[in-house]
Enzyme design. Structure first.
Site, PDB file in Angstrom:
ATOM      1  N   ASP A 169       0.918  -1.242   0.146  1.00 57.69           N
ATOM      2  CA  ASP A 169       0.081   0.033   0.036  1.00 57.69           C
ATOM      3  C   ASP A 169       0.763   1.346   0.144  1.00 57.69           C
ATOM      4  OD1 ASP A 169      -2.373  -1.619   0.409  1.00 57.69           O
ATOM      5  OD2 ASP A 169      -1.686  -1.569   2.329  1.00 57.69           O
TER       6      ASP A 169
ATOM      7  N   HIS B 150      -3.928  -1.589  -6.465  1.00 53.96           N
ATOM      8  CA  HIS B 150      -3.417  -0.108  -6.943  1.00 53.96           C
ATOM      9  C   HIS B 150      -4.384   0.708  -7.535  1.00 53.96           C
ATOM     10  CE1 HIS B 150       0.606  -2.668  -7.741  1.00 53.96           C
ATOM     11  NE2 HIS B 150       0.327  -2.482  -6.464  1.00 53.96           N
TER      12      HIS B 150
ATOM     13  N   ALA C  34      -3.903  -7.869  -4.665  1.00 51.25           N
ATOM     14  CA  ALA C  34      -3.048  -6.695  -4.869  1.00 51.25           C
ATOM     15  C   ALA C  34      -4.146  -5.647  -4.979  1.00 51.25           C
ATOM     16  CB  ALA C  34      -2.051  -6.758  -5.982  1.00 51.25           C
TER      17      ALA C  34
ATOM     18  N   LYS D 286       3.346  10.097  -0.404  1.00 48.97           N
ATOM     19  CA  LYS D 286       2.458  10.566   0.562  1.00 48.97           C
ATOM     20  C   LYS D 286       2.937  11.377   1.621  1.00 48.97           C
ATOM     21  CE  LYS D 286      -1.617   8.046   1.383  1.00 48.97           C
ATOM     22  NZ  LYS D 286      -2.475   7.112   1.504  1.00 48.97           N
TER      23      LYS D 286
END
Length: 432
Positions: free
Chosen positions: A13, A41, A39, A336
Site C-alpha cells: 500500500d 493499486h 493486490a 504521501k
C-alpha cells in the site's frame, strides 16, 4: 536489454501504482510477476481533451497498472495466480470507464489458476487458526500457491483440453472435501463455467517466456515490472507467517517472469512517508493514538482490494534497511509526504533494542520482535501544505531535511516524491 522494476519496500500500500503509471508512459510492456487479485493499486489520471478533460480513478487488482497508458501492453506472468472471473470483471470495469485494453492484455500459459473453492478454503483456514489468523484477503491466493507447491494445481494451459481439465478439477476438489469436509460447492457447474471462460480467455493467452525475450532481444522493448504486495510480506524475508504466499522481492521478478538478473537495469523501492500495514502481524512503530488516527484519516488509509482500515505508524528505517539489503534499490520513491503536513514534529524509527541491547538486523523471531523497544529520531514538521509543490525547490526546508535524513540513513537516494493523489503530484528530484 534492461528491465525497470518497481517494488514495495514496506508492508504494501505504498502507492506503487502511481509511479508505475508515470513510468509506463515510456514503456512498451508493464508486467506482473507474482501475487494475484489480492493486490490493489489506485490510479488517478486525467482523461479526455480540453474542457471535457476530467480526472478518473482506476482501481487495479490483477491487471498491470501500466494499462492506463494506451500504448503500453499489460502482461500477467507465470508467477501470478489468476482468478478468471475476477480478471474479466476487472477488465470489463476498466473498459466501461473508457479505458480501451483491446489487444493489450496477455496472460502466461504457465500461470496458476485460482478457483472459487480456493477462496472457500482460504476462509476455512482463517477460522481454523482462530486468534492466530493471518488476516488474509480471502481471495484464495494462499491455497492456490499451496496447490502449486504441492503440484496439485491447474495452470492456464490446462483449460484448453476440457476433458483432461475436468478430470483433474474433480480430483482436486475431492481432495479438498477430504481435508476440509464437504463444503457447499457445485463442482460440475464450475467445470461448465470454466469451459465457457476458456473460450473467452484464449485470445489473451501466450507463451510469455518466448514473447518477453523476443520483445527484449529483437525489438528492444522497454519493460516495466510492477511488484505486488511488498518486501515485508515476502514469504521468506517478511514477518512470517503474517505474509503473502509468494516472493515479493526482486528475486520474484526473475522467477515469476523467467528473466535473468542481468536483464534488470534499475530497481525502484516505493516507500510511504510513514508506515502502514493491513491485517494481523507485528508492527513496531504502530501508533494507537490521535497521531495514528490522523495519518489514517488524512492519508485515506483504506484498502483498494478489501476496504479494510490500515494500521498506521511512524516511518521505520530498520524495516527499510532490511528491505534495501534484499532488493538493492537503486533509488526510492517517497510517497504521501503531504500526509505529514500538519504535524509539528515527526518521529522516525532508527533502531531496535531488547532489554537495553541493540538488535542487529530485523528479527526473524516474532516473539523477539514483540519485545523490541524502538529508538526514535525526532524531526521538526513543516506545518504547511506541500500539495502544490511541483519541484524539489518548492518544498519547505524541513520537508527537505526529512528526505535527506532518510537518504543518509539508508544510503539510497530519493528520486521521486509524492505530494498528492494525481499523476501531476509527483516531484522528480535529481539524484546525480
Amino acid at each position: 536489454m534492461s528491465v525497470t522494476v518497481v517494488l514495495g519496500a514496506q508492508w504494501g500500500d505504498e502507492g506503487k501504482g502511481k509511479l508505475v503509471d508515470i513510468l509506463s508512459g515510456d514503456m512498451d510492456i508493464c508486467a506482473r510477476c507474482a501475487g494475484g487479485n489480492n493486490a490493489g493499486h489506485t490510479i488517478v489520471v486525467p482523461v479526455g481533451e480540453g474542457t471535457e478533460r476530467v480526472e478518473k480513478t482506476f482501481a487495479f487488482h490483477l491487471l498491470p497498472s501500466g494499462l492506463v497508458n494506451p500504448k503500453c501492453v499489460g502482461l500477467i506472468g507465470s508467477g501470478v495466480v489468476v482468478h478468471l472471473p475476477s480478471f474479466f470483471a476487472e477488465l470489463d470495469a476498466l473498459q466501461a470507464q473508457g479505458l480501451d485494453c483491446t489487444g493489450r492484455v496477455f496472460i502466461s500459459d504457465r500461470a496458476q489458476l485460482v478457483f472459487d473453492f480456493h477462496q472457500i478454503v482460504d476462509g476455512i483456514k482463517e477460522v481454523e487458526l482462530g486468534g492466530s489468523s493471518i488476516g488474509t484477503t480471502k481471495k484464495g491466493i494462499g491455497p492456490a500457491y499451496s496447490g502449486k507447491a504441492s503440484r496439485s494445481g491447474l495452470r492456464v494451459h490446462h483449460l484448453f483440453d476440457h476433458a483432461t481439465f475436468a478430470a483433474k478439477f474433480r480430483k482436486i476438489v475431492e481432495g479438498r472435501f477430504k481435508r476440509y469436509g464437504s463444503f457447499e460447492y457445485d463442482t460440475e457447474g464450475e467445470i461448465l463455467r470454466y469451459k465457457e471462460l476458456a473460450t473467452r480467455l484464449r485470445p489473451y493467452v501466450i507463451d510469455s517466456l518466448t514473447y518477453l525475450h523476443t520483445q527484449l532481444s529483437q525489438k528492444h522493448a522497454r519493460v516495466l515490472v510492477e511488484g505486488a504486495n511488498a518486501l515485508m510480506l515476502d514469504l521468506d524475508f517478511g514477518t512470517y507467517p503474517f505474509v503473502t504466499s509468494s516472493s515479493t522481492s526482486v528475486g520474484g521478478v526473475c522467477t515469476g517472469l523467467g528473466i535473468p538478473p542481468k536483464m534488470i537495469g534499475k530497481v525502484v523501492g516505493v516507500v510511504k512517508a510513514y508506515t502502514t500495514r493491513v491485517g494481523r502481524g507485528p508492527f513496531p512503530t504502530e501508533l494507537l493514538d490521535d497521531v495514528g488516527t490522523h495519518l489514517q484519516e488524512i492519508g485515506r488509509e483504506f484498502g483498494t482490494t478489501t476496504g479494510r482500515r490500515r494500521r498506521c505508524g511512524w516511518l521505520d528505517l530498520v524495516v527499510l534497511r532490511h528491505s534495501c539489503l534484499i532488493n538493492g534499490y537503486d533509488v526510492l520513491n517517497l510517497t504521501k509526504l503531504d500526509v505529514l503536513d500538519d504535524l509539528a514534529e515527526i518521529k522516525v524509527g532508527v533502531g531496535y533494542e531488547v532489554d537495553g541491547e541493540e538488535v542487529r538486523g530485523f528479527p526473524a523471531d516474532l516473539d523477539l520482535l514483540a519485545r523490541v523497544t524502538v529508538k526514535y529520531a525526532t524531526l521538526p514538521g513543516w506545518k504547511t501544505s506541500i500539495a502544490g509543490a511541483r519541484t524539489y525547490d518548492d518544498l519547505p526546508a524541513h520537508a527537505k531535511a526529512y528526505i535527506a535524513f532518510i537518504e543518509d540513513f539508508l544510503k539510497v537516494k530519493v528520486e521521486w516524491i509524492g505530494v498528492g493523489a494525481g499523476r501531476e503530484s509527483m516531484i522528480r528530484k535529481s539524484v546525480t
